[in-house]
Design a protein around this motif. Structure first.
Motif, PDB file in Angstrom:
ATOM      1  N   ALA A  69      82.298  89.849 -36.976  1.00 46.46           N
ATOM      2  CA  ALA A  69      81.658  90.733 -37.953  1.00 46.46           C
ATOM      3  C   ALA A  69      80.329  91.270 -37.421  1.00 46.46           C
ATOM      4  CB  ALA A  69      81.442  89.992 -39.256  1.00 46.46           C
ATOM      5  N   ASP A 113      81.089  93.956 -34.964  1.00 46.59           N
ATOM      6  CA  ASP A 113      81.791  95.040 -35.640  1.00 46.59           C
ATOM      7  C   ASP A 113      82.983  95.548 -34.838  1.00 46.59           C
ATOM      8  OD1 ASP A 113      82.232  96.741 -37.772  1.00 46.59           O
ATOM      9  OD2 ASP A 113      81.071  98.358 -36.875  1.00 46.59           O
ATOM     10  N   SER A 144      87.942  93.013 -37.447  1.00 44.86           N
ATOM     11  CA  SER A 144      87.108  92.117 -38.248  1.00 44.86           C
ATOM     12  C   SER A 144      87.650  91.965 -39.672  1.00 44.86           C
ATOM     13  CB  SER A 144      85.659  92.595 -38.275  1.00 44.86           C
ATOM     14  OG  SER A 144      85.563  93.871 -38.868  1.00 44.86           O
ATOM     15  N   PHE A 151      88.828  88.412 -41.283  1.00 41.14           N
ATOM     16  CA  PHE A 151      88.266  87.924 -42.539  1.00 41.14           C
ATOM     17  C   PHE A 151      89.377  87.491 -43.493  1.00 41.14           C
ATOM     18  CE2 PHE A 151      86.656  88.640 -46.875  1.00 41.14           C
ATOM     19  CZ  PHE A 151      85.650  87.700 -46.871  1.00 41.14           C
TER      20      PHE A 151
END
Length: 97
Positions: free
Chosen positions: A38, A41, A45, A49
Motif C-alpha cells: 500500500a 502503491d 494493492s 487488501f
C-alpha cells in the motif's frame, strides 16, 4: 549441576503452541506485506487488501479448528472446546420438564 537444572526447567513445546505461533506469524507477515504494498502503491494493492481481510478471519479460524480437533482426537480438554462453562453449572438447578 547447571546442565541438569536447565534441562528440568525446559517445557515441552506442543503442536498446538507451534500452530498458534505460526498463525500469529502468518497474520503479522500478511499485514506487513499489505502495508508495504500500500505504501508503494502497486497495482495489486487492492487485491492484496482483500486477501488480508479474508486471512484475518480464516487463519484464526483454522488455528481454532486445529486445536479443537486435537482435543477431540486426543481426548484432552482444550481451550477451543465449546463446553467451557458447562463444568461450572449445577445440574440440580436445571428446569424440570
Amino acid at each position: 549441576m547447571c546442565d541438569k537444572n536447565t534441562k528440568k526447567s525446559r517445557k515441552k513445546i506442543t503442536s498446538r503452541q507451534i500452530v498458534a505461533l505460526a498463525g500469529v506469524v502468518l497474520l503479522a507477515a500478511l499485514y506487513l506485506v499489505t502495508l508495504v504494498v500500500a505504501i508503494f502503491d502497486q497495482d495489486n494493492s487492492g487485491r492484496l487488501f482483500q486477501i488480508c481481510l479474508v486471512g484475518t478471519i480464516a487463519i484464526p479460524l483454522l488455528v481454532w479448528v486445529y486445536i479443537w480437533m486435537y482435543g477431540k482426537l486426543s481426548g484432552k480438554h482444550t481451550m477451543a472446546d465449546l463446553d467451557l462453562g458447562r463444568e461450572d453449572r449445577d445440574d440440580s438447578q436445571s428446569p424440570e420438564a
